[in-house]
Design a protein around this motif. Structure first.
Motif, PDB file in Angstrom:
ATOM      1  N   UNK A  35       0.872  -1.162   0.212  1.00  0.00           N
ATOM      2  CA  UNK A  35       0.144   0.096   0.024  1.00  0.00           C
ATOM      3  C   UNK A  35       0.992   1.263  -0.031  1.00  0.00           C
ATOM      4  N   UNK A  36       0.731   1.916  -0.894  1.00  0.00           N
ATOM      5  CA  UNK A  36       1.638   3.073  -1.339  1.00  0.00           C
ATOM      6  C   UNK A  36       0.949   4.392  -1.563  1.00  0.00           C
ATOM      7  N   UNK A  37       1.276   5.444  -0.934  1.00  0.00           N
ATOM      8  CA  UNK A  37       0.723   6.743  -1.161  1.00  0.00           C
ATOM      9  C   UNK A  37       1.972   7.609  -1.845  1.00  0.00           C
ATOM     10  N   UNK A  38       1.647   8.220  -3.083  1.00  0.00           N
ATOM     11  CA  UNK A  38       2.528   9.335  -3.537  1.00  0.00           C
ATOM     12  C   UNK A  38       1.729  10.325  -3.108  1.00  0.00           C
ATOM     13  N   UNK A  39       2.761  11.287  -2.145  1.00  0.00           N
ATOM     14  CA  UNK A  39       2.293  12.491  -1.381  1.00  0.00           C
ATOM     15  C   UNK A  39       3.014  13.734  -2.168  1.00  0.00           C
ATOM     16  N   UNK A  40       2.334  14.384  -2.799  1.00  0.00           N
ATOM     17  CA  UNK A  40       2.919  15.896  -3.639  1.00  0.00           C
ATOM     18  C   UNK A  40       2.694  16.828  -2.708  1.00  0.00           C
ATOM     19  N   UNK A  41       3.799  17.685  -2.125  1.00  0.00           N
ATOM     20  CA  UNK A  41       3.832  18.925  -1.682  1.00  0.00           C
ATOM     21  C   UNK A  41       4.486  19.831  -2.519  1.00  0.00           C
ATOM     22  N   UNK A  65      -2.889   8.531  -4.808  1.00  0.00           N
ATOM     23  CA  UNK A  65      -2.339   9.711  -5.113  1.00  0.00           C
ATOM     24  C   UNK A  65      -2.686  11.073  -4.011  1.00  0.00           C
ATOM     25  N   UNK A  66      -1.888  11.848  -3.368  1.00  0.00           N
ATOM     26  CA  UNK A  66      -2.334  12.758  -2.415  1.00  0.00           C
ATOM     27  C   UNK A  66      -1.561  13.920  -2.968  1.00  0.00           C
TER      28      UNK A  66
END
Length: 144
Positions: A70-76, A122-123
Protein backbone atom coordinates in the motif's frame (compact mmCIF):
# COMPACT_ATOMS: atom_id res chain seq x y z
CA UNK A 1 -12.38 5.01 -3.20
CA UNK A 2 -10.93 7.59 -5.61
CA UNK A 3 -7.29 7.41 -6.67
CA UNK A 4 -6.60 11.09 -6.00
CA UNK A 5 -7.02 13.17 -2.86
CA UNK A 6 -6.29 16.78 -2.03
CA UNK A 7 -4.93 17.54 1.39
CA UNK A 8 -4.42 20.70 3.40
CA UNK A 9 -2.55 19.08 6.26
CA UNK A 10 0.02 16.36 6.66
CA UNK A 11 -1.71 15.15 9.83
CA UNK A 12 -4.84 14.36 7.76
CA UNK A 13 -2.72 12.30 5.41
CA UNK A 14 -0.96 10.43 8.22
CA UNK A 15 -4.25 9.68 9.99
CA UNK A 16 -6.00 8.39 6.86
CA UNK A 17 -3.06 6.40 5.51
CA UNK A 18 -1.25 5.40 8.70
CA UNK A 19 -0.48 1.88 7.49
CA UNK A 20 0.73 2.91 4.01
CA UNK A 21 4.24 3.59 2.77
CA UNK A 22 4.23 7.34 2.09
CA UNK A 23 6.62 8.56 -0.61
CA UNK A 24 6.90 12.34 -0.29
CA UNK A 25 7.65 14.21 -3.50
CA UNK A 26 8.42 17.88 -2.89
CA UNK A 27 7.40 20.00 -5.89
CA UNK A 28 10.19 22.47 -5.11
CA UNK A 29 12.70 19.67 -5.77
CA UNK A 30 10.87 18.59 -8.93
CA UNK A 31 10.31 21.75 -10.96
CA UNK A 32 11.39 20.06 -14.20
CA UNK A 33 10.28 16.72 -15.55
CA UNK A 34 13.83 15.36 -15.20
CA UNK A 35 13.92 16.36 -11.52
CA UNK A 36 10.52 14.72 -11.02
CA UNK A 37 11.80 11.51 -12.59
CA UNK A 38 14.88 11.59 -10.36
CA UNK A 39 12.79 12.16 -7.22
CA UNK A 40 10.24 9.42 -7.89
CA UNK A 41 12.89 6.94 -9.06
CA UNK A 42 14.83 7.45 -5.83
CA UNK A 43 11.81 7.34 -3.52
CA UNK A 44 10.31 4.22 -5.09
CA UNK A 45 13.73 2.63 -5.62
CA UNK A 46 13.22 1.98 -9.34
CA UNK A 47 15.82 -0.68 -10.25
CA UNK A 48 16.31 0.78 -13.74
CA UNK A 49 14.67 3.80 -15.23
CA UNK A 50 14.72 5.46 -18.64
CA UNK A 51 13.64 8.96 -17.53
CA UNK A 52 10.67 9.26 -19.88
CA UNK A 53 6.88 8.89 -19.66
CA UNK A 54 6.86 5.31 -20.96
CA UNK A 55 9.48 4.26 -18.39
CA UNK A 56 7.45 5.98 -15.64
CA UNK A 57 4.34 4.09 -16.70
CA UNK A 58 6.21 0.77 -16.83
CA UNK A 59 7.86 1.23 -13.44
CA UNK A 60 4.66 2.28 -11.67
CA UNK A 61 2.82 -0.70 -13.13
CA UNK A 62 5.41 -3.07 -11.68
CA UNK A 63 6.65 -2.03 -8.21
CA UNK A 64 7.38 -5.67 -7.33
CA UNK A 65 10.71 -4.73 -5.73
CA UNK A 66 8.86 -2.79 -3.01
CA UNK A 67 7.93 -4.75 0.09
CA UNK A 68 5.00 -2.45 0.83
CA UNK A 69 1.70 -3.31 -0.82
CA UNK A 70 0.00 0.00 0.00
CA UNK A 71 1.70 3.11 -1.30
CA UNK A 72 0.83 6.80 -1.17
CA UNK A 73 2.55 9.25 -3.48
CA UNK A 74 2.32 12.48 -1.52
CA UNK A 75 3.03 15.65 -3.51
CA UNK A 76 3.71 18.90 -1.67
CA UNK A 77 4.44 22.36 -3.07
CA UNK A 78 2.16 21.54 -6.00
CA UNK A 79 2.42 25.12 -7.24
CA UNK A 80 6.04 24.32 -8.17
CA UNK A 81 5.65 20.71 -9.34
CA UNK A 82 6.96 20.45 -12.92
CA UNK A 83 6.39 24.21 -13.28
CA UNK A 84 9.57 25.04 -15.21
CA UNK A 85 9.06 22.57 -18.03
CA UNK A 86 8.97 24.10 -21.51
CA UNK A 87 5.90 22.07 -22.44
CA UNK A 88 3.16 22.64 -19.85
CA UNK A 89 1.31 19.57 -21.16
CA UNK A 90 3.98 17.35 -19.57
CA UNK A 91 2.45 17.72 -16.10
CA UNK A 92 -0.94 16.74 -17.50
CA UNK A 93 0.65 13.64 -19.03
CA UNK A 94 2.24 12.74 -15.69
CA UNK A 95 -1.07 13.23 -13.85
CA UNK A 96 -2.88 11.01 -16.34
CA UNK A 97 -0.25 8.26 -16.03
CA UNK A 98 -0.41 8.42 -12.22
CA UNK A 99 -4.20 8.27 -12.17
CA UNK A 100 -4.43 5.48 -14.77
CA UNK A 101 -1.80 3.42 -12.95
CA UNK A 102 -3.59 3.77 -9.61
CA UNK A 103 -6.80 2.65 -11.33
CA UNK A 104 -5.05 -0.29 -13.02
CA UNK A 105 -3.78 -1.55 -9.67
CA UNK A 106 -7.36 -1.64 -8.39
CA UNK A 107 -8.28 -4.11 -11.12
CA UNK A 108 -5.22 -6.33 -10.85
CA UNK A 109 -6.17 -9.63 -9.30
CA UNK A 110 -4.36 -12.60 -7.87
CA UNK A 111 -4.60 -14.47 -11.17
CA UNK A 112 -2.45 -11.90 -12.95
CA UNK A 113 1.23 -12.54 -13.45
CA UNK A 114 1.97 -10.07 -10.67
CA UNK A 115 3.66 -11.52 -7.62
CA UNK A 116 2.09 -8.92 -5.34
CA UNK A 117 -0.91 -6.72 -5.88
CA UNK A 118 -0.25 -3.10 -4.92
CA UNK A 119 -2.52 -0.28 -3.94
CA UNK A 120 -1.45 3.14 -5.17
CA UNK A 121 -3.02 6.36 -3.86
CA UNK A 122 -2.14 9.89 -4.94
CA UNK A 123 -2.35 12.77 -2.49
CA UNK A 124 -1.64 16.32 -3.61
CA UNK A 125 -1.21 19.30 -1.35
CA UNK A 126 -4.18 21.44 -2.30
CA UNK A 127 -3.52 24.46 -4.52
CA UNK A 128 -5.54 26.28 -7.17
CA UNK A 129 -3.03 25.07 -9.78
CA UNK A 130 -3.38 21.37 -9.01
CA UNK A 131 -7.19 21.63 -8.71
CA UNK A 132 -7.39 23.32 -12.10
CA UNK A 133 -5.16 20.72 -13.74
CA UNK A 134 -7.07 17.78 -12.24
CA UNK A 135 -10.39 19.28 -13.32
CA UNK A 136 -9.06 20.05 -16.82
CA UNK A 137 -7.92 16.43 -17.20
CA UNK A 138 -11.23 15.12 -15.78
CA UNK A 139 -9.38 13.32 -12.99
CA UNK A 140 -11.74 12.73 -10.09
CA UNK A 141 -10.52 13.67 -6.63
CA UNK A 142 -11.78 13.96 -3.07
CA UNK A 143 -10.72 16.15 -0.20
CA UNK A 144 -9.05 14.40 2.73
Amino acid sequence: MPNVFLSTSESQLEARFADYFIAHIDGQKAVTLRQFYEEIAELLEFPTFGFNLDALNDALNDLQWLEDDRIVLYFTNTVDLISKERDPAKLSSVLNILDATAEDWKWADDDDDLADKKELVLVFEDSPRIRTLLEKENIEFDQL
